[in-house]
Design a protein around this motif. Structure first.
Motif, PDB file in Angstrom:
ATOM      1  N   ILE A 179     -10.655   8.086  -2.004  1.00 53.54           N
ATOM      2  CA  ILE A 179      -9.764   9.242  -1.932  1.00 53.54           C
ATOM      3  C   ILE A 179      -8.309   8.785  -1.937  1.00 53.54           C
ATOM      4  O   ILE A 179      -7.442   9.396  -2.524  1.00 53.54           O
ATOM      5  N   ILE A 180      -8.052   7.641  -1.319  1.00 50.67           N
ATOM      6  CA  ILE A 180      -6.702   7.100  -1.329  1.00 50.67           C
ATOM      7  C   ILE A 180      -6.375   6.469  -2.682  1.00 50.67           C
ATOM      8  O   ILE A 180      -5.354   6.745  -3.292  1.00 50.67           O
ATOM      9  N   LEU A 181      -7.305   5.644  -3.158  1.00 45.05           N
ATOM     10  CA  LEU A 181      -7.019   4.880  -4.376  1.00 45.05           C
ATOM     11  C   LEU A 181      -6.946   5.766  -5.608  1.00 45.05           C
ATOM     12  O   LEU A 181      -6.278   5.444  -6.575  1.00 45.05           O
ATOM     13  N   TYR A 182      -7.677   6.853  -5.599  1.00 43.93           N
ATOM     14  CA  TYR A 182      -7.619   7.781  -6.728  1.00 43.93           C
ATOM     15  C   TYR A 182      -6.800   9.012  -6.362  1.00 43.93           C
ATOM     16  O   TYR A 182      -7.066  10.103  -6.857  1.00 43.93           O
ATOM     17  N   GLY A 183      -5.814   8.801  -5.510  1.00 44.62           N
ATOM     18  CA  GLY A 183      -5.051   9.924  -4.985  1.00 44.62           C
ATOM     19  C   GLY A 183      -4.334  10.760  -6.023  1.00 44.62           C
ATOM     20  O   GLY A 183      -3.936  11.889  -5.752  1.00 44.62           O
ATOM     21  N   ASP A 184      -4.157  10.212  -7.234  1.00 48.49           N
ATOM     22  CA  ASP A 184      -3.474  10.998  -8.255  1.00 48.49           C
ATOM     23  C   ASP A 184      -4.427  11.950  -8.961  1.00 48.49           C
ATOM     24  O   ASP A 184      -4.035  12.703  -9.827  1.00 48.49           O
ATOM     25  N   PHE A 189       0.832  -1.204   0.000  1.00 46.86           N
ATOM     26  CA  PHE A 189       0.000   0.000   0.000  1.00 46.86           C
ATOM     27  C   PHE A 189       0.870   1.259   0.000  1.00 46.86           C
ATOM     28  O   PHE A 189       0.591   2.221  -0.701  1.00 46.86           O
ATOM     29  N   LEU A 190       1.921   1.216   0.809  1.00 45.86           N
ATOM     30  CA  LEU A 190       2.793   2.389   0.902  1.00 45.86           C
ATOM     31  C   LEU A 190       3.433   2.694  -0.461  1.00 45.86           C
ATOM     32  O   LEU A 190       3.468   3.842  -0.904  1.00 45.86           O
ATOM     33  N   LEU A 191       3.900   1.643  -1.119  1.00 44.93           N
ATOM     34  CA  LEU A 191       4.486   1.838  -2.449  1.00 44.93           C
ATOM     35  C   LEU A 191       3.445   2.408  -3.408  1.00 44.93           C
ATOM     36  O   LEU A 191       3.724   3.311  -4.195  1.00 44.93           O
ATOM     37  N   PHE A 192       2.245   1.868  -3.310  1.00 45.85           N
ATOM     38  CA  PHE A 192       1.178   2.332  -4.196  1.00 45.85           C
ATOM     39  C   PHE A 192       0.880   3.810  -3.970  1.00 45.85           C
ATOM     40  O   PHE A 192       0.839   4.602  -4.897  1.00 45.85           O
ATOM     41  N   VAL A 193       0.687   4.168  -2.713  1.00 48.54           N
ATOM     42  CA  VAL A 193       0.308   5.556  -2.419  1.00 48.54           C
ATOM     43  C   VAL A 193       1.441   6.511  -2.789  1.00 48.54           C
ATOM     44  O   VAL A 193       1.213   7.559  -3.399  1.00 48.54           O
ATOM     45  N   LEU A 194       2.674   6.135  -2.460  1.00 49.22           N
ATOM     46  CA  LEU A 194       3.799   6.994  -2.855  1.00 49.22           C
ATOM     47  C   LEU A 194       3.860   7.101  -4.373  1.00 49.22           C
ATOM     48  O   LEU A 194       4.095   8.170  -4.924  1.00 49.22           O
ATOM     49  N   GLY A 195       3.612   5.964  -5.024  1.00 47.97           N
ATOM     50  CA  GLY A 195       3.646   5.947  -6.491  1.00 47.97           C
ATOM     51  C   GLY A 195       2.646   6.919  -7.089  1.00 47.97           C
ATOM     52  O   GLY A 195       2.988   7.717  -7.957  1.00 47.97           O
ATOM     53  N   GLN A 200       3.107  10.226  -9.358  1.00 47.09           N
ATOM     54  CA  GLN A 200       2.423  10.387 -10.634  1.00 47.09           C
ATOM     55  C   GLN A 200       1.735  11.746 -10.671  1.00 47.09           C
ATOM     56  O   GLN A 200       1.783  12.461 -11.646  1.00 47.09           O
ATOM     57  N   LYS A 201       1.103  12.047  -9.549  1.00 44.84           N
ATOM     58  CA  LYS A 201       0.382  13.309  -9.495  1.00 44.84           C
ATOM     59  C   LYS A 201       1.333  14.495  -9.656  1.00 44.84           C
ATOM     60  O   LYS A 201       1.056  15.427 -10.404  1.00 44.84           O
ATOM     61  N   TYR A 218       7.929  -0.543  -8.690  1.00 46.94           N
ATOM     62  CA  TYR A 218       6.581  -1.000  -8.346  1.00 46.94           C
ATOM     63  C   TYR A 218       5.555  -0.434  -9.323  1.00 46.94           C
ATOM     64  O   TYR A 218       4.679  -1.136  -9.808  1.00 46.94           O
ATOM     65  N   MET A 219       5.658   0.856  -9.625  1.00 40.83           N
ATOM     66  CA  MET A 219       4.697   1.477 -10.528  1.00 40.83           C
ATOM     67  C   MET A 219       4.771   0.850 -11.915  1.00 40.83           C
ATOM     68  O   MET A 219       3.770   0.640 -12.566  1.00 40.83           O
TER      69      MET A 219
END
Ligand code: ADP
Ligand code: MG
Length: 685
Positions: free
Chosen positions: A423-428, A217-223, A227-228, A675-676
């Motif tokens: 909000i987390i999953l579409y954080g970008d 999850f951390l990798l995903f959110v940082l990713g 991206q954003k 990861y991304m």
């Protein structure tokens, strides 16, 4: 031996085994360590001889009687043995394990684990697994991993492979910063990876798993945060100003936009006149009126001289949007062309469309995935909108930028994901949330009934038809099935034709029908020629026929709540009172418990949250498989606490170290990029 060394150098892995592992995506030692079991086997207690019955699996403790016989046939070695548990006698047969003729001696007891059959007055076990008493105890107290396999690959081979990698002292690099490791008391990498495979207790396993879930999850959110940031650096190539045309169309709609629609439009117009490219999610419950917001935005782009594209997940929905946009343009006497591009457009027409998309003229193109196929090239494409985003993978969002284009992007969704998670999953993305429904809507009246109440349901439908309205009847199946006991549209349509007066036109619709036939039916339903449409879930998303005021869903227990909510959204699209009848074809309590949630609420977000509470693991009805929300280890529902923590920590990390250049973040920084990339490949369309 290193983490990235090929598994071929591990003890016990030959050419053939390596190939089988490769099939599962396991190439390096690291892959092997991260190839986690899907479950753990449990070994039952040793059975009391008096409790043994036939055709069940038992662990029997017994002693071999006499000398086992080894038969060598051309095809295999067979060992036959006699065994007693002190009360019962057993015949045992073993195939391809000739060595057992020697190992199975009479001097000690063994555990035989397998199914017990009757053989005359004796018992029989074929190919039971054999353990020494100590080994069996050990199996019982430790947890035995069960891996996902491929043909030819044995579970034991994976066990050996992982053991070999572990015994080389290999473990994945620690990427979580030390202070977070301490805060959550996470096991160190070495322990965690071992406990994912061979935990001593369930608790150890869960601790390890939640660490790996957190890490992913951390990798995903940082990713997505990265991206954003990089998207924010994508300059706005299409500076757009609001136009009088759009204002005219807006004032000419025949209804006023809701405050939420106005806000959303405002957000969009500010984005597209800003410094960087728009990346916005428009989230609003089914029926909240997202389409018109999309159309008005497209009109602004046209008057500014740019093309816009609208992509829908189904052909039926694409055509509906195409027709609605055409109508809107004609009504307002605007001079823009509207094009329809779907898979079933004839090749020679596609050619013409492709030429037009390459040309300079501003226009609208509406379609399905066909819009992003390789052959299609765009010039002057300023805006791309996807409708029902949750039906696509994440990566379709990148499809246009992969064509070297950087249009503004708007994605629309009545996503069944609870807001806190989205909000987390579409954080970008920036998010505009539409609250509330257009004015004058009456809440849909719901009923959950059993099949025996059909006559009353038909009466209710007839009452609506007599008022000039139309009806949907939904069935789970397209055609009759031998294995599944549920209604299908073809036979049910026939049945309904016999029940309702002959003057009422009833037709069926399902996804496998030819595309022009589907269109004919949809058109006749929209124009009120068909009164009852018996359909599968092909009409689940987006379909908008405001005159339909009643929907009856057969075998409602077979659908997910989010899906039922979408289906129900086909009615209640005007100021007329609408009805939704859910026919529960099951006697199970949990089915009626689930349907009651829908009965009691018309709020999509509430329903998604409730569904989540009731849901057993692994059944969110396919939504989890959509590219947006799939993770290897973590589950966004079961592990949502971890997801939320990871999101919060990612924000903390970036705040402190925006470039991830501090030594404590070196490892994680390296992994985020890979990861991304990996994720993009695995969820690509
Ligand atoms: P969804 O958000 O599910 O895509 P739609 O855009 O299809 O919803 O809109 C549902 C229906 O509501 C359509 O028939 C549309 O014309 C109508 N509608 C949209 N906005 C308004 C409004 N402000 N007032 C009245 N009706 C509206
Ligand atoms: Mg819609």
């Amino acid at each position: 031996m290193e983490l990235y060394s090929s598994i071929r150098y591990l003890k016990g892995i030959g050419d053939k085994t390596e190939k089988m592992f490769n099939k599962l995506g396991v190439y390096s030692c690291l892959d092997m360590l991260l190839y986690f079991p899907r479950a753990f086997a449990e070994y039952p207690d040793i059975v009391n001889p008096i409790d043994i019955t036939v055709n069940k699996v038992f662990a029997v403790k017994g002693r071999i009687v006499g000398r086992p016989v080894l038969k060598k046939t051309a095809r295999m070695d067979i060992v036959l043995a006699k065994m007693t548990d002190g009360l019962n006698e057993f015949s045992l047969t073993f195939f391809r394990q000739g060595y057992l003729a020697k190992t199975l001696n009479t001097s000690q007891e063994f555990i035989f684990y397998g199914k017990v059959y009757a053989k005359g007055q004796f018992f029989q076990m074929d190919q039971p697994r054999v353990f020494t008493v100590e080994k069996y105890r050990e199996m019982q107290t430790s947890m035995q991993p069960v891996y996902p396999l491929t043909t030819g690959l044995k579970n034991q081979t994976v066990v050996k492979g992982v053991e070999a990698a572990l015994s080389e002292g290999l473990y994945p690099e620690e990427i979580i910063p030390g202070y977070i490791m301490e805060e959550y008391d996470f096991p160190p990498a070495k322990t965690a990876v071992r406990d994912m495979h061979f935990p001593i207790s369930a608790n150890d396993y869960l601790k390890a798993k939640s660490k790996f879930a957190y890490e992913e999850f951390l990798l995903f959110v940082l990713g997505i945060k990265y991206q954003k940031m990089s998207l924010e650096k994508t300059p706005n190539n299409f500076c757009i100003e609001n136009t009088d045309e759009m204002e005219t169309v807006k004032n000419n709609l025949g209804f006023e936009l809701t405050p939420s629609q106005k806000d959303a439009l405002f957000d969009i117009l500010s984005d597209v006149s800003g410094k960087s490219c728009m990346q916005r999610l428009l989230q609003g419950d089914v029926g909240s009126g997202k389409t018109i917001v999309a159309f008005l935005s497209m009109i602004v782009f046209a008057q500014n001289g740019y093309k816009s594209a609208l992509m829908a997940p189904t052909e039926v929905l694409a055509v509906q949007h195409y027709e609605a946009m055409t109508k809107l343009i004609n009504k307002n006497k605007l001079n823009y062309e509207v094009l329809l591009l779907t898979g079933s457009v004839k090749e020679k027409d596609k050619k013409i469309i492709r030429e037009k998309l390459k040309g300079d003229a501003p226009l609208f193109v509406i379609g399905t995935h066909a819009l992003i196929q390789e052959k299609v090239e765009y010039s002057n494409l300023g805006l791309v909108i996807t409708d029902e985003q949750h039906r696509f993978g994440v990566n379709q969002r990148d499809a246009f930028s992969n064509k070297g284009l950087h249009p503004h992007v708007l994605v629309m969704s009545a996503t069944p994901i609870p807001r806190t998670l989205s909000i987390i999953l579409y954080g970008d993305l920036d998010i505009s949330v539409m609250e509330g429904m257009p004015a004058k809507r009456l809440p849909i009246k719901n009923a959950v009934v059993k099949e025996k109440s059909h006559p009353a349901c038909y009466k209710k439908i007839l009452e609506q038809l007599n008022m000039g309205h139309q009806a949907y009847v939904i069935c789970p199946l397209a055609e009759e099935s031998e294995d599944i006991n549920a209604k299908d549209v073809i036979s049910y349509c026939e049945e309904l034709r016999n029940i309702f007066p002959k003057t009422i036109r009833i037709e069926y619709l399902h996804g496998k029908m030819k595309s022009d036939k589907k269109q004919e039916i949809m058109d006749d339903f929209s124009s009120n020629k068909i009164k009852i449409l018996v359909s599968t879930t092909v009409i689940e998303v987006g379909i908008d026929v405001a005159n339909a005021t009643i929907i009856m869903i057969e075998n409602a227990e077979r659908f997910g709540l989010a899906q039922l909510h979408q289906l129900r959204g086909r009615v209640g699209r005007s100021d007329k009172q609408s009805y939704c009848i859910l026919v529960n074809g099951s006697d199970k309590d949990e089915a009626s418990e689930r349907l009651e949630i829908l009965n009691g609420s018309n709020d999509g977000f509430y329903i998604a949250e409730q569904d989540l509470k009731l849901r057993g693991p692994g059944e969110y009805f396919g939504y989890r498989q959509s590219g947006d929300v799939s993770f290897k280890i973590g589950d966004i529902y079961e592990d949502q606490m971890m997801l939320k923590k990871a999101a919060r920590d990612a924000a903390r990390i970036i705040e402190k170290d925006p470039e991830l250049s501090l030594p404590e973040n070196a490892a994680i920084s390296a992994r985020v990029l890979s990861y991304m990339k990996e994720r993009a490949q695995s969820t690509g369309i």
